[in-house]
Design an enzyme around this catalytic site. Structure first.
Site, PDB file in Angstrom:
ATOM      1  N   HIS A  72       0.926  -1.082   0.075  1.00 11.74           N
ATOM      2  CA  HIS A  72      -0.073   0.064  -0.026  1.00 11.74           C
ATOM      3  C   HIS A  72       0.836   1.159   0.089  1.00 11.74           C
ATOM      4  O   HIS A  72       1.814   1.248   1.037  1.00 11.74           O
ATOM      5  CB  HIS A  72      -0.950   0.020   1.234  1.00 11.74           C
ATOM      6  CG  HIS A  72      -2.227  -1.036   1.239  1.00 11.74           C
ATOM      7  ND1 HIS A  72      -3.171  -0.893   2.077  1.00 11.74           N
ATOM      8  CD2 HIS A  72      -2.202  -1.990   0.217  1.00 11.74           C
ATOM      9  CE1 HIS A  72      -4.186  -1.636   1.456  1.00 11.74           C
ATOM     10  NE2 HIS A  72      -3.419  -2.534   0.708  1.00 11.74           N
ATOM     11  N   TYR A 201      -8.631   5.524   8.084  1.00 12.45           N
ATOM     12  CA  TYR A 201      -8.836   5.736   9.583  1.00 12.45           C
ATOM     13  C   TYR A 201      -9.680   6.774   9.819  1.00 12.45           C
ATOM     14  O   TYR A 201      -9.803   8.070   9.446  1.00 12.45           O
ATOM     15  CB  TYR A 201      -7.215   6.526  10.039  1.00 12.45           C
ATOM     16  CG  TYR A 201      -5.969   5.307  10.223  1.00 12.45           C
ATOM     17  CD1 TYR A 201      -5.435   4.855   9.053  1.00 12.45           C
ATOM     18  CD2 TYR A 201      -6.050   4.880  11.496  1.00 12.45           C
ATOM     19  CE1 TYR A 201      -4.449   3.798   9.161  1.00 12.45           C
ATOM     20  CE2 TYR A 201      -4.694   3.901  11.737  1.00 12.45           C
ATOM     21  CZ  TYR A 201      -4.026   3.433  10.626  1.00 12.45           C
ATOM     22  OH  TYR A 201      -3.181   2.451  10.728  1.00 12.45           O
ATOM     23  N   PRO A 292      -2.445   0.688  19.056  1.00 10.01           N
ATOM     24  CA  PRO A 292      -2.535  -0.124  17.909  1.00 10.01           C
ATOM     25  C   PRO A 292      -2.448   1.264  16.644  1.00 10.01           C
ATOM     26  O   PRO A 292      -2.316   0.710  15.447  1.00 10.01           O
ATOM     27  CB  PRO A 292      -3.356  -1.035  17.432  1.00 10.01           C
ATOM     28  CG  PRO A 292      -4.268  -0.747  18.771  1.00 10.01           C
ATOM     29  CD  PRO A 292      -3.682  -0.206  19.908  1.00 10.01           C
ATOM     30  N   LYS A 296       2.450   0.067  15.046  1.00 10.18           N
ATOM     31  CA  LYS A 296       3.819   0.175  15.462  1.00 10.18           C
ATOM     32  C   LYS A 296       4.518  -1.144  15.870  1.00 10.18           C
ATOM     33  O   LYS A 296       5.622  -1.503  16.099  1.00 10.18           O
ATOM     34  CB  LYS A 296       4.330   1.346  15.803  1.00 10.18           C
ATOM     35  CG  LYS A 296       4.408   2.442  15.053  1.00 10.18           C
ATOM     36  CD  LYS A 296       5.654   2.427  14.307  1.00 10.18           C
ATOM     37  CE  LYS A 296       5.545   3.482  12.821  1.00 10.18           C
ATOM     38  NZ  LYS A 296       5.332   2.821  11.639  1.00 10.18           N
ATOM     39  N   TYR A 384       4.727   6.472   9.734  1.00 10.59           N
ATOM     40  CA  TYR A 384       4.005   5.377   9.272  1.00 10.59           C
ATOM     41  C   TYR A 384       4.762   4.376   8.788  1.00 10.59           C
ATOM     42  O   TYR A 384       4.643   3.166   8.993  1.00 10.59           O
ATOM     43  CB  TYR A 384       2.774   5.811   8.659  1.00 10.59           C
ATOM     44  CG  TYR A 384       1.511   4.883   8.785  1.00 10.59           C
ATOM     45  CD1 TYR A 384       0.589   4.777   9.722  1.00 10.59           C
ATOM     46  CD2 TYR A 384       1.655   4.092   7.635  1.00 10.59           C
ATOM     47  CE1 TYR A 384      -0.411   3.868   9.653  1.00 10.59           C
ATOM     48  CE2 TYR A 384       0.641   3.037   7.735  1.00 10.59           C
ATOM     49  CZ  TYR A 384      -0.473   3.109   8.463  1.00 10.59           C
ATOM     50  OH  TYR A 384      -1.543   2.012   8.542  1.00 10.59           O
TER      51      TYR A 384
END
Ligand code: FAD
Ligand code: PHB
Length: 390
Positions: A72, A201, A292, A296, A384
């Site tokens: 992704h 998100y 979460p 990570k 990220y």
């Protein structure tokens, strides 16, 4: 019994460490208190940083991940009824993440371990690490009704947050840092094609929601709930209803499917310093926990054991303690960066306790900033996908 490195815990940290040591010709014994079936079925993480993908590939356990993992380049942030894409690849010079379930990572690592013929014992009980400050540490345990003593040079505590290794370190030498959040995640695995190509998100007045996936046929979805909530209060119909509301957009619907698995995880931040005591080295969730939201936890566990394997290799090869001595400090730099990022993502996206209107306005402002400023978006993106230098 005798080995070079006794590894307690067959999660991603313990299994990866064993594989890295094996490649350097270093012996280990892995002791796991659950069954193989249980460990392979425990649904958890799904997002791997590029550096972790590269490490698995170099360690010879990346073949199925290369075939089945989904690369992704971006994620989407949803708030105030709109979705905004964070183009991670464009913002980080081409870096991406790979969606590949922790269950699959663990299955691949167990298969690789069994192929080496080196010991991996499931369903051990009463594990105790002793003589940590001497040059002859040992691990006591029972297996198939018999008591055993495993003599070793070093012990790797890879036994997760609820394990036995961290508590064996005297409280006087440990410092812990923690934060409990007033919410948890209710996660489901569902037999339905993901309704979006990328992770979403979502910030919503009813609480956070996340759309993720495991494969082209399996969706992974989460909703924010109270940490102490009883899963019995969440029949499947209620979960889908809440997901539809929180992730919903005009002209887009979430496809629903059979729920294969569900569970609630409380959210916490936690760090232990130092990550070493004498000949015991803590790695992964045994030493630190992140909520979460930043994806990570698994990645940190793998970075820890990469450093531990390098340090042990140098010690066995050149007799130098340099990397063993800097192990804790080297790990903790990355750990604290991930702690901050995970805390920041969590506080930006979750409905605060009591719906505090001041905090909600700050969240909305931060979300607008992150989705409109290239500098702010880059901060999110580089954390990220995983920072190389921290
Ligand atoms: P664990 O996986 O906990 O392994 C520890 C092992 O030790 C276990 O097998 C346990 O059974 C064993 N053990 C415990 N006690 C003993 C004992 N006394 N004797 C012997 N063995 C023992 N991370 C990410 O990077 N990305 C994500 O997207 C992500 N999503 C997550 C979603 C959820 C819902 C959850 C709960 C976690 C998520 N994480 C994520 C975090 C990630 O799953 C953990 O950080 C990761 O499992 C840590 O690996 P570990 O090997 O350190 O610990
Ligand atoms: C998951 O797919 O399980 C997942 C994805 C992203 C996160 C956490 C979990 O931030």
């Amino acid at each position: 019994m005798r080995t070079q490195v006794a590894i307690i815990g067959a999660g991603p940290a313990g299994l990866t460490l064993a594989q890295l040591l094996h490649l350097e010709g270093i012996e280990s014994v892995i002791l796991e208190n659950r069954s193989r079936e249980y460990v392979e079925a425990r649904v958890r993480a799904g997002v791997l940083e590029q550096g972790v993908v590269d490490l698995f590939t170099e360690a010879g356990v990346g073949e199925r991940m290369a075939r089945e993992g989904l690369v992704h380049d971006g994620i989407e942030l949803q708030f105030a009824g709109e979705r905004h894409r964070i183009d991670m690849a464009a913002l980080t010079g081409g870096k991406a993440i790979t969606v590949y379930g922790q269950t699959e990572v663990v299955k691949d690592l167990i298969e690789a371990r069994l192929a080496t013929g080196r010991p991996l014992l499931f369903e051990v009980d009463d594990v105790r690490a002793e003589e940590l400050e001497s040059e002859r540490p040992r691990v006591l345990f029972t297996h198939e009704g018999a008591q055993h003593v495993l003599d070793c040079d070093m012990i790797a505590g890879c036994d997760g947050f609820h394990g036995v290794c961290r508590p064996t370190i005297p409280a006087s030498v440990l410092r812990t840092f923690s934060r409990e959040y007033p919410f948890g995640w209710l996660g489901i695995l569902a037999a339905v094609a993901p309704s979006n190509d990328e992770l979403v998100y979502a910030h919503h007045e009813r609480g956070f929601a996340l759309l993720s996936l495991r494969s082209p046929e399996i969706s992974r979805l989460y909703v924010q709930c109270r940490p102490d909530e009883d899963i019995a209060e969440w029949p499947d119909a209620r979960i889908w209803e809440e997901l539809q509301i929180r992730l919903g957009l005009p002209g887009w619907t979430l496809a629903e499917g059979h729920v294969l698995e569900k569970g609630i995880t409380p959210m916490r931040s936690f760090v232990t310093e130092p990550m070493r005591h004498g000949r015991l080295f803590l790695a992964g969730d045994a030493a630190h926990i992140v909520p979460p939201t930043g994806a990570k936890g698994l990645n940190l566990a793998i970075h820890d054991v990469r450093l531990l394997a390098e340090a042990l290799t140098e010690w066995y090869g050149a007799g130098s303690e340099r990397l063993l001595d800097s192990y804790s400090t080297d790990c903790l730099r990355r750990v604290w960066r991930a702690e901050h990022f995970s805390w920041w993502m969590t506080t930006m996206l979750h409905r605060p306790e009591g719906d505090d209107p001041f905090e909600v306005r700050l969240q909305e402002s931060q979300l607008r900033y992150v989705t409109s400023s290239r500098a702010a978006a880059t901060t999110l993106a580089e954390n990220y996908v995983g920072l190389d230098t921290v």
